[in-house]
Design a protein around this motif. Structure first.
Motif, PDB file in Angstrom:
ATOM      1  N   ARG A  55       0.819  -1.201   0.000  1.00 41.19           N
ATOM      2  CA  ARG A  55       0.000   0.000   0.000  1.00 41.19           C
ATOM      3  C   ARG A  55       0.860   1.261   0.000  1.00 41.19           C
ATOM      4  O   ARG A  55       0.505   2.265  -0.592  1.00 41.19           O
ATOM      5  CB  ARG A  55      -0.914   0.010   1.234  1.00 41.19           C
ATOM      6  N   ALA A  56       1.962   1.230   0.702  1.00 40.97           N
ATOM      7  CA  ALA A  56       2.831   2.411   0.747  1.00 40.97           C
ATOM      8  C   ALA A  56       3.797   2.471  -0.431  1.00 40.97           C
ATOM      9  O   ALA A  56       4.589   3.395  -0.531  1.00 40.97           O
ATOM     10  CB  ALA A  56       3.618   2.424   2.062  1.00 40.97           C
ATOM     11  N   GLY A  57       3.733   1.484  -1.313  1.00 37.45           N
ATOM     12  CA  GLY A  57       4.658   1.456  -2.435  1.00 37.45           C
ATOM     13  C   GLY A  57       6.093   1.269  -1.985  1.00 37.45           C
ATOM     14  O   GLY A  57       7.033   1.744  -2.624  1.00 37.45           O
ATOM     15  N   LEU A  58       6.275   0.558  -0.871  1.00 35.73           N
ATOM     16  CA  LEU A  58       7.590   0.489  -0.257  1.00 35.73           C
ATOM     17  C   LEU A  58       8.584  -0.308  -1.086  1.00 35.73           C
ATOM     18  O   LEU A  58       9.770   0.012  -1.113  1.00 35.73           O
ATOM     19  CB  LEU A  58       7.466  -0.123   1.143  1.00 35.73           C
ATOM     20  N   ARG A  59       8.129  -1.343  -1.751  1.00 33.78           N
ATOM     21  CA  ARG A  59       9.059  -2.174  -2.525  1.00 33.78           C
ATOM     22  C   ARG A  59       9.772  -1.346  -3.600  1.00 33.78           C
ATOM     23  O   ARG A  59      10.996  -1.366  -3.701  1.00 33.78           O
ATOM     24  CB  ARG A  59       8.310  -3.331  -3.183  1.00 33.78           C
ATOM     25  N   GLU A  60       8.997  -0.651  -4.372  1.00 30.83           N
ATOM     26  CA  GLU A  60       9.584   0.150  -5.458  1.00 30.83           C
ATOM     27  C   GLU A  60      10.465   1.257  -4.888  1.00 30.83           C
ATOM     28  O   GLU A  60      11.566   1.514  -5.379  1.00 30.83           O
ATOM     29  CB  GLU A  60       8.458   0.744  -6.303  1.00 30.83           C
TER      30      GLU A  60
END
Length: 330
Positions: A55-60
């Motif tokens: 949800r937080a786009g943490l991977r990218e």
């Protein structure tokens, strides 16, 4: 000892601000916060924690930070890192705090030299810290092993999922990290580098809310005058600046000296600056500051959560008292 920033350090700080402005602009922060709010309304708490990283786009974001060397700042050059020091890391984390960058940044940074994939941003690492674990379900690895009996909490900060874990057995060192360039933690059990970098994040947040309050005070008019022309608002903004600069001096000095007691003091001052500045910034904004649309509350909530990271205020005060007592007895 000269505490002024060198040309390279100023360039690093400016470059980090520019990089984070591209990777994590205000629009991305707001999108993540609003998405979090929608998910909390539509999903059960466990599901929210499980997909927090997506949800937080943490991977990218993590991979982009890894490509930029964010996590490998203090890893030796011969091991593929940048070979910089703790002082430079503090400058970078100050900018991360200013931008409200999400995720277990400190833990992943500290694990970069020992956990494969952490330096490149391919692995998200978290750690137990004073009974609280951030981003537990989103992390690929928990330093010290996954804690038993962890209970999910409803975090006041929409972008910092929290779990509480039972206190470790007496004498356990599971909360400590290996590989500190400053040394092992003091008797209280906190990790000096983790505390320093958390203080740097708090410093960045305090500086950002000061800038935000001053800008708004110049723009917002009341009775035909900018609100910044009124003495009460001037006093609020001046107090914010004083707290920020005092905390900055303490954080920068502790980053250079590496003294555990000075780091505890820096954390105490930075926590105070971050929380009180966010509150004063909210006051300068008036009724607008209390709304979801304003970003002021995000700085206040993140500051509250970081203040729970060790050493908390009471621990830092005890460390300072012990240090003063030891010095006085000499």
């Amino acid at each position: 000892m000269d505490f002024r920033l060198t040309g390279d350090q100023r360039a690093l700080k400016d470059g980090t601000r520019e990089l984070l402005g591209r990777l994590w602009p205000a629009a991305a922060l707001r999108e993540a916060v609003n998405r979090d709010a929608a998910d909390r309304d539509a999903a059960d708490r466990d599901a929210v924690h499980r997909d927090a990283v997506d949800r937080a786009g943490l991977r990218e974001l993590w991979r982009a930070l890894g490509d930029a060397g964010f996590f490998a700042l203090r890893v030796p050059e011969e091991s593929g890192g940048l070979g910089l020091g703790t002082a430079e890391a503090a400058l970078v984390f100050e900018e991360a705090g200013r931008a409200l960058l999400p995720g277990p940044l400190v833990a992943t940074h500290l694990a970069a030299g020992t956990v494969p994939g952490a330096a490149s941003g391919e692995r998200v690492v978290t750690r137990v810290d004073g009974g609280l674990v951030t981003w537990l379900d989103a992390a690929d690895q928990v330093l010290g092993g996954a804690p038993a009996g962890a209970v999910a909490l409803r975090s006041v900060d929409p972008l910092t999922p929290l779990h509480r874990v039972p206190d470790p057995p007496s004498g356990s060192s599971s909360g400590a990290l290996a590989g500190s360039s400053i040394g092992s933690g003091p008797a209280s059990g906190y990790h000096p580098v983790a505390a320093l970098l958390t203080a740097a994040e708090q410093l960045g947040s305090a500086g950002r809310t000061t800038e935000t309050a001053v800008r708004y005070a110049k723009e917002r008019e009341q009775f035909g005058r900018p609100v910044g022309a009124f003495q009460a608002v001037k006093h609020l903004c001046a107090g914010m600046l004083v707290r920020t600069e005092i905390a900055r001096s303490a954080v920068y000095a502790a980053a250079v000296t590496g003294d555990a007691a000075e780091i505890a003091g820096a954390k105490l001052l930075a926590d105070d600056a971050a929380v009180r500045n966010a509150r004063d910034c909210l006051q300068v904004h008036g009724g607008m500051g209390f709304t979801w649309e304003a970003d002021v509350h995000l700085h206040l909530k993140r500051a509250w959560v970081r203040a729970l990271m060790r050493p908390v205020a009471a621990e830092a005060e005890e460390i300072q008292a012990e240090t003063l007592g030891t010095d006085a007895s000499r």
